[in-house]
Write a protein that holds these residues in place. Structure first.
Motif, PDB file in Angstrom:
ATOM      1  N   ASN A  15       0.821  -1.194  -0.044  1.00 39.80           N
ATOM      2  CA  ASN A  15      -0.051   0.013   0.253  1.00 39.80           C
ATOM      3  C   ASN A  15       0.815   1.360  -0.243  1.00 39.80           C
ATOM      4  O   ASN A  15       0.279   2.313   0.284  1.00 39.80           O
ATOM      5  CB  ASN A  15      -0.829  -0.028   1.236  1.00 39.80           C
ATOM      6  CG  ASN A  15      -0.118  -0.123   2.586  1.00 39.80           C
ATOM      7  OD1 ASN A  15       1.110   0.067   2.609  1.00 39.80           O
ATOM      8  ND2 ASN A  15      -0.945   0.361   3.431  1.00 39.80           N
ATOM      9  N   LEU A  16       2.113   1.113  -0.466  1.00 35.81           N
ATOM     10  CA  LEU A  16       3.122   2.173  -0.601  1.00 35.81           C
ATOM     11  C   LEU A  16       3.207   2.578  -1.856  1.00 35.81           C
ATOM     12  O   LEU A  16       3.440   1.743  -2.875  1.00 35.81           O
ATOM     13  CB  LEU A  16       4.340   1.760   0.130  1.00 35.81           C
ATOM     14  CG  LEU A  16       4.438   1.219   1.287  1.00 35.81           C
ATOM     15  CD1 LEU A  16       5.964   0.694   1.803  1.00 35.81           C
ATOM     16  CD2 LEU A  16       4.127   2.263   2.327  1.00 35.81           C
ATOM     17  N   ALA A  17       3.128   3.998  -2.271  1.00 31.54           N
ATOM     18  CA  ALA A  17       3.271   4.493  -3.499  1.00 31.54           C
ATOM     19  C   ALA A  17       4.473   5.157  -3.705  1.00 31.54           C
ATOM     20  O   ALA A  17       5.028   5.533  -2.955  1.00 31.54           O
ATOM     21  CB  ALA A  17       1.948   5.554  -3.806  1.00 31.54           C
ATOM     22  N   CYS A  18       4.844   5.130  -5.127  1.00 31.42           N
ATOM     23  CA  CYS A  18       6.297   5.922  -5.477  1.00 31.42           C
ATOM     24  C   CYS A  18       5.732   7.444  -4.986  1.00 31.42           C
ATOM     25  O   CYS A  18       4.727   7.812  -4.882  1.00 31.42           O
ATOM     26  CB  CYS A  18       6.088   6.051  -7.011  1.00 31.42           C
ATOM     27  SG  CYS A  18       7.344   7.124  -7.812  1.00 31.42           S
ATOM     28  N   LYS A  19       7.180   7.930  -4.735  1.00 32.72           N
ATOM     29  CA  LYS A  19       6.816   9.378  -4.109  1.00 32.72           C
ATOM     30  C   LYS A  19       6.412  10.459  -5.050  1.00 32.72           C
ATOM     31  O   LYS A  19       5.927  11.446  -4.760  1.00 32.72           O
ATOM     32  CB  LYS A  19       8.397   9.890  -3.629  1.00 32.72           C
ATOM     33  CG  LYS A  19       9.362   9.931  -5.004  1.00 32.72           C
ATOM     34  CD  LYS A  19      10.909  10.351  -4.303  1.00 32.72           C
ATOM     35  CE  LYS A  19      11.667  10.594  -5.624  1.00 32.72           C
ATOM     36  NZ  LYS A  19      13.113  11.116  -4.987  1.00 32.72           N
ATOM     37  N   LEU A  20       6.342  10.133  -6.389  1.00 30.50           N
ATOM     38  CA  LEU A  20       5.749  11.057  -7.650  1.00 30.50           C
ATOM     39  C   LEU A  20       4.399  10.827  -7.804  1.00 30.50           C
ATOM     40  O   LEU A  20       3.634  11.542  -8.314  1.00 30.50           O
ATOM     41  CB  LEU A  20       6.475  11.056  -8.701  1.00 30.50           C
ATOM     42  CG  LEU A  20       8.148  11.216  -8.786  1.00 30.50           C
ATOM     43  CD1 LEU A  20       8.620  11.341 -10.314  1.00 30.50           C
ATOM     44  CD2 LEU A  20       8.272  12.711  -8.173  1.00 30.50           C
ATOM     45  N   LEU A  21       3.785   9.715  -7.255  1.00 30.40           N
ATOM     46  CA  LEU A  21       2.411   9.635  -7.431  1.00 30.40           C
ATOM     47  C   LEU A  21       1.615  10.427  -6.563  1.00 30.40           C
ATOM     48  O   LEU A  21       1.607  10.519  -5.413  1.00 30.40           O
ATOM     49  CB  LEU A  21       1.767   7.901  -7.192  1.00 30.40           C
ATOM     50  CG  LEU A  21       0.595   7.645  -7.468  1.00 30.40           C
ATOM     51  CD1 LEU A  21       0.264   7.672  -9.008  1.00 30.40           C
ATOM     52  CD2 LEU A  21       0.218   6.274  -6.802  1.00 30.40           C
ATOM     53  N   ASP A  22       0.735  11.125  -7.329  1.00 26.74           N
ATOM     54  CA  ASP A  22      -0.441  11.953  -6.738  1.00 26.74           C
ATOM     55  C   ASP A  22      -1.288  11.252  -6.007  1.00 26.74           C
ATOM     56  O   ASP A  22      -2.277  10.730  -7.050  1.00 26.74           O
ATOM     57  CB  ASP A  22      -0.954  13.108  -7.664  1.00 26.74           C
ATOM     58  CG  ASP A  22      -1.786  14.126  -7.005  1.00 26.74           C
ATOM     59  OD1 ASP A  22      -2.587  13.573  -6.327  1.00 26.74           O
ATOM     60  OD2 ASP A  22      -1.958  15.456  -7.397  1.00 26.74           O
ATOM     61  N   ARG A  23      -1.626  10.995  -4.965  1.00 29.95           N
ATOM     62  CA  ARG A  23      -2.589  10.027  -4.387  1.00 29.95           C
ATOM     63  C   ARG A  23      -3.863  10.414  -4.567  1.00 29.95           C
ATOM     64  O   ARG A  23      -4.672   9.729  -4.206  1.00 29.95           O
ATOM     65  CB  ARG A  23      -2.105   9.725  -2.899  1.00 29.95           C
ATOM     66  CG  ARG A  23      -0.659   8.982  -3.038  1.00 29.95           C
ATOM     67  CD  ARG A  23      -0.373   8.791  -1.289  1.00 29.95           C
ATOM     68  NE  ARG A  23      -0.528   9.459  -0.340  1.00 29.95           N
ATOM     69  CZ  ARG A  23       0.200  10.322   0.253  1.00 29.95           C
ATOM     70  NH1 ARG A  23       1.535  10.308   0.010  1.00 29.95           N
ATOM     71  NH2 ARG A  23      -0.188  11.311   1.224  1.00 29.95           N
ATOM     72  N   LYS A  24      -4.087  11.887  -4.889  1.00 28.97           N
ATOM     73  CA  LYS A  24      -5.488  12.160  -4.804  1.00 28.97           C
ATOM     74  C   LYS A  24      -5.957  11.821  -6.372  1.00 28.97           C
ATOM     75  O   LYS A  24      -7.110  11.483  -6.585  1.00 28.97           O
ATOM     76  CB  LYS A  24      -5.767  13.582  -4.811  1.00 28.97           C
ATOM     77  CG  LYS A  24      -5.785  13.884  -3.182  1.00 28.97           C
ATOM     78  CD  LYS A  24      -5.780  15.579  -2.980  1.00 28.97           C
ATOM     79  CE  LYS A  24      -5.546  15.756  -1.391  1.00 28.97           C
ATOM     80  NZ  LYS A  24      -5.453  17.035  -1.097  1.00 28.97           N
TER      81      LYS A  24
END
Length: 153
Positions: A46-55
């Motif tokens: 459930n961890l996303a790349c730092k560049l992924l805009d989670r919204k």
């Protein structure tokens, strides 16, 4: 009326605009993944790349992603069929395997919202990988939700 481009063209025949439109914006490919060394099975976290805009579930710096995240893999018609970590729901993977796009894909449904309505989008369910060390990744293994069926009309 003619058939849609994804039914008549191969991945390599698509224009850059057609290629990019295949991305449904689910965000699943931008999750940190772990591979079981014994079985080769891919586990999503459930961890996303730092560049992924989670919204928005879109890359916040798409044009420069390869420079900012050196292990970011650029999808191409040549490699999508070989990337075992692409989610089963991914349009690129599905088309490379000769499968149709899912009912919830925006190109099929005509609405971007169906990705979230089907439960495919990771929006609201993930966090950034920043601040999490690699030895903590296993604590974040997450089973990707399956698509929900559309409500009967």
């Amino acid at each position: 009326m003619s058939e849609p481009f994804w039914k008549t063209k191969t991945l390599s025949e698509m224009t850059p605009q057609e290629w990019e439109s295949l991305c449904d914006g689910c965000g699943r490919c931008c999750l940190v993944k772990l591979e079981d060394e014994d079985t080769g099975k891919i586990h999503f976290t459930n961890l996303a790349c730092k560049l992924l805009d989670r919204k928005t579930c879109r890359c916040s710096d798409y044009a420069n992603r390869s420079q900012r995240v050196p292990d970011c893999v650029r999808l191409t018609p040549e490699n999508v069929g070989t990337l075992n970590w692409l989610p089963e729901t991914c349009a690129y993977r599905r088309l490379a395997k000769g499968q149709p796009l899912s009912w919830w894909h925006p190109l099929v449904s005509g609405r971007k919202a169906t990705v979230a309505e089907a439960g495919i989008s990771v929006r609201g369910q993930i966090r950034s990988e920043e601040g999490v060390t690699e030895d903590q990744f296993e604590n974040h293994i997450w089973k990707l939700p399956r698509a929900k069926r559309p409500a009967a009309s």
